[in-house]
Each structure stands twice: as structure tokens, then as C-alpha cells.
Write an enzyme that holds these catalytic residues in place. Sequence first.
Site, short mmCIF file in Angstrom:
data_model
loop_
_atom_site.label_atom_id
_atom_site.label_comp_id
_atom_site.label_asym_id
_atom_site.label_seq_id
_atom_site.Cartn_x
_atom_site.Cartn_y
_atom_site.Cartn_z
N ALA A 73 0.85 -1.20 0.00
CA ALA A 73 0.00 0.00 0.00
C ALA A 73 0.88 1.24 0.00
CB ALA A 73 -0.93 0.01 1.21
N ASP A 74 0.30 2.33 -0.49
CA ASP A 74 1.00 3.61 -0.46
C ASP A 74 -0.02 4.73 -0.37
OD1 ASP A 74 3.58 4.97 -0.56
OD2 ASP A 74 2.87 5.84 -2.43
#
Length: 201
Positions: A73-74
Amino acid sequence: MEPFDIYLASASPRRRELLGQIGVRYRLLDVAISETRLDNEAPEAYVRRVARDKARAGLMLFDEKPSQPVLGADTVIVIDDEVLGKPRDQADAIAMLQRLSGKTHQVLSSVTLIDHEEYEALNISQVTFRELNRTECERYWQTGESQGKAGAYAIQGYAAAFIRELQGSYSGVMGLPLYETAQLLQQTGVGLFPDQEWDQE
């Protein structure tokens, strides 16, 4: 060995906390990728790519397909089409906070889950800050919350007092949009709320 549901390719304690909130058990993977934005790369493409690269880097740690899905995730902050990353130092953090002061910015949070296939989701939230003076920004830096945070703030901490309005996902702004994450997990057969005994009456 304790049972677990996914491999998490992220060092973020916020993401660990959020997964625990919905009962998802994880095992951490130590991955290192470049998070440098490419020339002329759109913010949405950038955040999607970094989340995807994290998940793929996690997958590459295994000689064979891992027993559980890998999640990457980012999250990035975008204002006036400019991406605000993590502050380099106090001056950079204060400049970011003053840039956000009295304005609405976007928080883009992307999730990639790799099992037999790659699954992706993107959440976009709108966050409006009240006006901040320089003294507030300096005092906020001294709390330590700005460090390592995109846009130099953490919604789950003292900066909650700065936010006049939120349209979108609180957990997405925090770093992992739980609705979208849960949808991806269910596509790979990972259930939520493990060992929960439901009252059927």
C-alpha cells in the site's frame, strides 16, 4: 507458529494497526523499493505504482508462491497537482503544513493484493485544513508526528485539531483504506473478524 491471513509488505505501524482493527492477521515482509516519482508521472499513477511495487517486491522474497496473499500500500498527499511526500526536516515539514493551511487537499491511498492474480484499489479523500499559524506548525513538529508522514501530518494524532472537514475515508487518510482493502481480501478468500462467535438469535 501463530496463524496469519496475509503477508504485509509495509513498515508502517499505522497499516498494522488498521489491519488489526478489522481482525486481519499478518506477517511482516521487509521490502525496499524506490519511491521516487517519475518525470511527468500523474499522482494517481504514482501512488498505484508504488503500492504495486511494494507488493511485487514482497512476492519476490519467496522462491515459490507464498501460502498467503501479499499486500502492499502507499499513500500520498496532493495539493494543486503537486505531490507532498515525507518531510526531509523541520523546515520542510513547516512549509508543507503552511501549504495545506486553509485549503483542501487530496489524499490518495492505493492498495495492491497479490494472490493468483493482482488486485488493486484506490481511495481518494478530500481533507480541508483550517488556517494554521507558524507557531502551531512549529509546535506540531515538536510532537514528532510530522516525521515519516506524507504531507507532514497524522490524522489520528494531534493534527485532528487542524482538520475542518473530511470527505472520504478516515482510514485511507491514515494510510490504508479499510473498505477497499476488505473488498480485495474477500476476493482472495480472506475472511474478516476471525474466530468471532456471532449470536444467531
